[in-house]
Design an enzyme around this catalytic site. Structure first.
Site, PDB file in Angstrom:
ATOM      1  N   SER A  39       0.806  -1.217   0.000  1.00 23.58           N
ATOM      2  CA  SER A  39       0.000   0.000   0.000  1.00 23.58           C
ATOM      3  C   SER A  39       0.840   1.268   0.000  1.00 23.58           C
ATOM      4  O   SER A  39       0.405   2.299  -0.506  1.00 23.58           O
ATOM      5  CB  SER A  39      -0.949   0.013   1.193  1.00 23.58           C
ATOM      6  N   HIS A  45       1.117   4.815   4.767  1.00 25.30           N
ATOM      7  CA  HIS A  45       0.202   5.378   3.784  1.00 25.30           C
ATOM      8  C   HIS A  45       0.459   6.866   3.566  1.00 25.30           C
ATOM      9  O   HIS A  45       0.512   7.340   2.427  1.00 25.30           O
ATOM     10  CB  HIS A  45      -1.240   5.169   4.235  1.00 25.30           C
TER      11      HIS A  45
END
Length: 356
Positions: A260, A318
């Site tokens: 991610s 993230h």
């Protein structure tokens, strides 16, 4: 370890969220031996059964067997009643530590930081100097270059996932050492390897859907070379940011893995290059966001998660991935304008010389 901070995609065709999961043997038993004393067969590295241990005697003891040899012996000559999976876990165990080793934060972060800088530098040099190959130089010349590039990255992620699911002593040691980021015992190469590991099939599937949705369009726009370079650099930078955050805060009961961070980098670049692009939520086509609005909302949610101490996802990875993507996107636009200006001047010079 005991809690796995995996990274997996959100609802949007954009990037992945990671989860803090309960301890699972598939990714945790072989990193630190923080296990109950009721499991002696796993607590010690390839520990032989109690019944087979030699009794004390006056005879000189034979030279100790190297741990790797003992581990392989435990696999090939298992004790009666032990499960094969237990023997594989024991053979792949990397550490004899009951607690995290006594190291300063600088000692834990030095090698991962140097490795990250090396990967980022190499990735950016490759991206800057890349030129599109001729169709005759490609393995599948009829397949679009953007699709083959993204499909290759997806295949690597699937291959690593399969390796996690097929526990073999040799691959098990490599995966535990280089394909999961562990703040307690960090390995430099895990900054890159953990960006190709996934905890579950849903984790992998959602990440790959997001990668395909954003990756194919973005790769077509910026080229395969810059795409690969920025994907890899985003993966290692987000992994390092997550590791540094956990080390500084002494969070040694977590481990991080997932694509991610790299995917968030692609989303950030996409939002800068295509700020007004309309993005729709998967399975909710009536909900639409512009790319720049989506990235802003995602950054706010990740920042709030860090401030509030949410542990469901790896917010640091993230947010750092998004940040690197935004910076890279503006750098790409500046380079694109610079090259257009240089080409315009070259055309003007040719026109002027042709007039003479």
């Amino acid at each position: 370890m005991f809690a796995i901070c995996g990274r997996a995609p959100l609802l949007l065709a954009s990037r992945a969220a990671s989860r803090t999961l309960a301890p699972t043997p598939a990714l945790s038993r072989n990193i630190l031996r923080l296990l109950p004393r009721t499991q002696p067969s796993i607590r010690y590295y390839a520990r032989p059964p109690r019944s087979t241990r030699a009794h004390k005697s006056n005879k000189p003891s034979p030279p100790p067997t190297p741990p790797s040899v003992a581990a392989e012996s435990n696999i090939t000559q298992p004790a009666t009643g032990d499960r094969l999976i237990d023997r594989v876990w024991a053979a792949g165990q990397l550490s004899q530590h009951d607690t995290p080793p006594a190291m300063s934060s600088a000692q834990r972060l030095l090698r991962p930081t140097l490795f990250t800088l090396l990967v980022v530098g190499g990735s950016l040099i490759y991206a800057y100097n890349w030129t599109a190959p001729a169709p005759s130089e490609r393995l599948f010349p009829t397949v679009p270059l953007a699709f083959s590039t993204v499909a290759t990255i997806m295949a690597l992620n699937v291959g690593v996932f399969v390796a996690w699911r097929i526990p073999l002593p040799f691959t098990w040691r490599i995966l535990n050492r280089y394909f999961v980021s562990v703040p307690a015992i960090p390995h430099a190469a895990s900054m890159l390897g953990c960006a190709f590991s996934h905890q579950s099939f849903s984790h992998l599937g959602l990440n790959m859907v997001v990668l395909y949705c954003f990756g194919t369009n973005l790769c077509e726009q910026i080229g395969a070379g810059p795409f690969i370079g920025l994907y890899l650099s985003g993966g290692v930078l987000s992994s390092l940011a997550s590791l540094a955050y956990n080390v500084v805060r002494q969070r040694f009961n977590v481990a991080s893995l997932g694509a991610s961070g790299a995917i968030a980098t692609l989303v950030g670049i996409y939002a800068v290059v295509n700020p007004d692009a309309e993005l729709y939520v998967i399975f909710l086509p009536f909900i639409m966001f512009k790319a720049k609005v989506l990235v802003t909302l995602l950054a706010m949610v990740e920042t709030l998660g860090i401030v509030r101490g949410w542990t469901i996802v790896d917010h640091v990875a993230h947010l750092s991935g998004l940040g690197w993507g935004v910076v890279s996107g503006y750098a790409l636009l500046a380079e694109y304008k610079r090259r257009l200006e240089r080409k315009r001047k070259e055309l003007e010079e040719k026109k002027w010389l042709g007039w003479w």
